[in-house]
Enzyme design. Structure first.
Site, mmCIF file in Angstrom:
data_model
loop_
_atom_site.group_PDB
_atom_site.id
_atom_site.type_symbol
_atom_site.label_atom_id
_atom_site.label_comp_id
_atom_site.label_asym_id
_atom_site.label_seq_id
_atom_site.Cartn_x
_atom_site.Cartn_y
_atom_site.Cartn_z
ATOM 1 N N CYS A 1 8.687 10.613 8.695
ATOM 2 C CA CYS A 1 9.676 11.150 8.981
ATOM 3 C C CYS A 1 10.481 10.760 9.958
ATOM 4 O O CYS A 1 9.894 10.439 10.798
ATOM 5 C CB CYS A 1 10.444 12.676 8.925
ATOM 6 S SG CYS A 1 12.188 13.276 8.947
ATOM 7 N N GLU B 1 14.704 10.100 3.147
ATOM 8 C CA GLU B 1 13.569 8.836 3.691
ATOM 9 C C GLU B 1 13.661 7.772 2.185
ATOM 10 O O GLU B 1 14.811 7.908 2.600
ATOM 11 C CB GLU B 1 12.774 9.589 2.595
ATOM 12 C CG GLU B 1 11.295 9.532 2.441
ATOM 13 C CD GLU B 1 10.892 9.235 4.123
ATOM 14 O OE1 GLU B 1 10.532 7.960 4.358
ATOM 15 O OE2 GLU B 1 10.627 9.903 4.661
#
Length: 220
Positions: free
Chosen positions: A2, A102
């Protein structure tokens, strides 16, 4: 992993959802490593919210630059790594977000996606924090735990952040809970049926861009 996320929710909404209060809250559409991020910690006196630097600097570190390399921690080995094992038992936190980004590899390029939870509701990542001090300087920093991807995230990336539901949040912030086996059981992939993802502009690659256009869907 992340590496970027957002928080545009109002402090009133966060207070009602997470039972914490803060004086100031600036919306951000491109939160990046080394920035200060909103986190919640628990104690015997209740929970409190504040800002921690994203990128863990262990209390024993000789150089603060290590923080930029420790924005994430693998949940599978968090109880084995020297930087994290003691923190799992005593320095856990929640990191507040309302979406994260992402990157999916498509041909020779990486396309960013925005991922939301529960139709765009506020949610929390599982995190660990530590306090580093040297020559009168103090930095309180944190890292986001990651895990194997669920069905949705598996189409985009091979890792995803650990997202905790309400029951798990209560346990994660419980200062009396120090059983590492029980704590690791909380670090599982979130239900993919409660998540959505869509492609967004590659402007998000540059942390200098920070406006609502970053979260608008695009066609690829």
């Amino acid at each position: 992993m992340c590496g970027r996320f957002t928080l545009e929710a109002s402090k009133e909404l966060i207070a009602s959802k997470l039972n914490v209060y803060m004086d100031e809250l600036e919306p951000s559409y491109n939160i990046a490593p080394t920035q200060d991020i909103l986190a919640i910690v628990g104690s015997t006196n209740g929970r409190r919210a504040g800002y921690l630097q994203w990128g863990l600097i262990p209390n024993w570190a000789k150089d603060t630059k290590i923080g930029s390399k420790m924005i994430n921690a693998r949940s599978e080995t968090v109880d084995e790594k020297p930087a994290f094992t003691s923190l799992l038992a005593r320095r856990r936190c929640l990191i507040v977000a309302d979406s994260f980004y992402e990157w999916k590899r498509i041909a020779n390029e990486k396309q960013p996606y925005r991922i939301t939870v529960n139709n765009g509701d506020v949610f929390t990542f599982a995190g660990l924090w530590d306090r580093w001090e040297s020559d009168g300087e103090e930095i309180v920093s944190c890292t986001i735990l990651t895990t194997q991807p669920n069905n949705l995230m598996g189409e985009i990336h091979d890792r995803m952040p650990v997202i905790l539901d309400e029951r798990q949040r209560e346990m994660w912030l419980d200062p009396t809970l120090e059983d590492k086996i029980m704590l690791k059981r909380l670090l599982t992939p979130y239900d993919s049926n409660k998540m959505d993802a869509y492609p967004v502009s590659k402007k998000v690659n540059n942390s200098k861009y920070n406006d609502s256009s970053l979260i608008q869907p695009i066609t690829i």
